[in-house]
Write an enzyme that holds these catalytic residues in place. Structure first.
Site, PDB file in Angstrom:
ATOM      1  N   VAL A 122     -27.322  67.095 -29.042  1.00  0.00           N
ATOM      2  CA  VAL A 122     -26.850  67.887 -27.969  1.00  0.00           C
ATOM      3  C   VAL A 122     -25.663  67.162 -27.281  1.00  0.00           C
ATOM      4  O   VAL A 122     -25.473  65.955 -27.540  1.00  0.00           O
ATOM      5  CB  VAL A 122     -27.838  68.010 -27.039  1.00  0.00           C
ATOM      6  CG1 VAL A 122     -29.025  69.054 -27.503  1.00  0.00           C
ATOM      7  CG2 VAL A 122     -28.395  66.885 -26.465  1.00  0.00           C
ATOM      8  N   ASP A 123     -24.884  67.759 -26.849  1.00  0.00           N
ATOM      9  CA  ASP A 123     -23.517  67.122 -25.640  1.00  0.00           C
ATOM     10  C   ASP A 123     -24.161  66.907 -24.461  1.00  0.00           C
ATOM     11  O   ASP A 123     -25.325  66.976 -24.196  1.00  0.00           O
ATOM     12  CB  ASP A 123     -22.240  68.153 -25.883  1.00  0.00           C
ATOM     13  CG  ASP A 123     -22.534  69.570 -24.956  1.00  0.00           C
ATOM     14  OD1 ASP A 123     -23.496  69.280 -24.320  1.00  0.00           O
ATOM     15  OD2 ASP A 123     -21.897  70.436 -25.445  1.00  0.00           O
ATOM     16  N   SER A 124     -23.189  66.085 -23.708  1.00  0.00           N
ATOM     17  CA  SER A 124     -23.576  65.386 -22.416  1.00  0.00           C
ATOM     18  C   SER A 124     -23.798  66.792 -21.396  1.00  0.00           C
ATOM     19  O   SER A 124     -24.563  66.590 -20.460  1.00  0.00           O
ATOM     20  CB  SER A 124     -22.311  64.890 -21.857  1.00  0.00           C
ATOM     21  OG  SER A 124     -20.975  65.788 -21.814  1.00  0.00           O
ATOM     22  N   ASP A 130     -25.169  69.635 -22.240  1.00  0.00           N
ATOM     23  CA  ASP A 130     -26.883  69.937 -22.682  1.00  0.00           C
ATOM     24  C   ASP A 130     -27.721  68.652 -22.043  1.00  0.00           C
ATOM     25  O   ASP A 130     -28.735  69.125 -21.700  1.00  0.00           O
ATOM     26  CB  ASP A 130     -26.908  69.937 -24.214  1.00  0.00           C
ATOM     27  CG  ASP A 130     -26.069  71.109 -24.976  1.00  0.00           C
ATOM     28  OD1 ASP A 130     -25.986  72.207 -23.949  1.00  0.00           O
ATOM     29  OD2 ASP A 130     -25.447  71.158 -25.898  1.00  0.00           O
ATOM     30  N   ASN A 131     -27.304  67.588 -22.312  1.00  0.00           N
ATOM     31  CA  ASN A 131     -28.315  66.542 -21.450  1.00  0.00           C
ATOM     32  C   ASN A 131     -28.539  66.857 -20.110  1.00  0.00           C
ATOM     33  O   ASN A 131     -29.660  66.703 -19.804  1.00  0.00           O
ATOM     34  CB  ASN A 131     -27.438  65.162 -21.662  1.00  0.00           C
ATOM     35  CG  ASN A 131     -28.464  63.888 -21.648  1.00  0.00           C
ATOM     36  OD1 ASN A 131     -28.821  63.459 -22.751  1.00  0.00           O
ATOM     37  ND2 ASN A 131     -28.657  63.491 -20.648  1.00  0.00           N
TER      38      ASN A 131
END
Length: 73
Positions: free
Chosen positions: A28-30, A32-33
Site C-alpha cells: 500500500v502507499d502512504s 492507503d496507510n
C-alpha cells in the site's frame, strides 16, 4: 486490527499477519496507510493524532498503540 486491515480493499487478506508492514509487505502507499489508520480509528472509536498515525505502519504497532490508548473500545 487484523480484520480491519484484511478488509481494506487494496490488501490481500491472505498476507495479513501480526508482523506485516503495511507498505513493505502489503504494497500500500502512504495515502492507503492513512486510510487504514482512519479505519482503525473508526473501528475502535478513538482519535489517533497525526504525529502518532505517521508511526503506525504495521499491525503490531497498531495493536500496541490501540491497546495503550485509554479511549479504545
Amino acid at each position: 486490527v487484523l480484520n480491519v486491515v484484511k478488509s481494506f480493499p487494496k490488501v490481500d487478506p491472505t498476507k495479513v499477519t501480526l508482523d506485516v508492514h503495511f507498505q513493505k509487505d502489503l504494497g500500500v502507499d502512504s495515502l492507503d496507510n492513512v486510510e487504514i489508520v482512519m479505519a482503525l480509528e473508526g473501528e475502535f472509536k478513538l482519535e489517533i493524532l497525526d504525529k502518532e498515525a505517521d508511526k503506525i505502519d504495521s499491525c503490531s504497532l497498531a495493536i500496541e498503540y490501540i491497546s495503550n490508548h485509554p479511549m479504545a473500545i
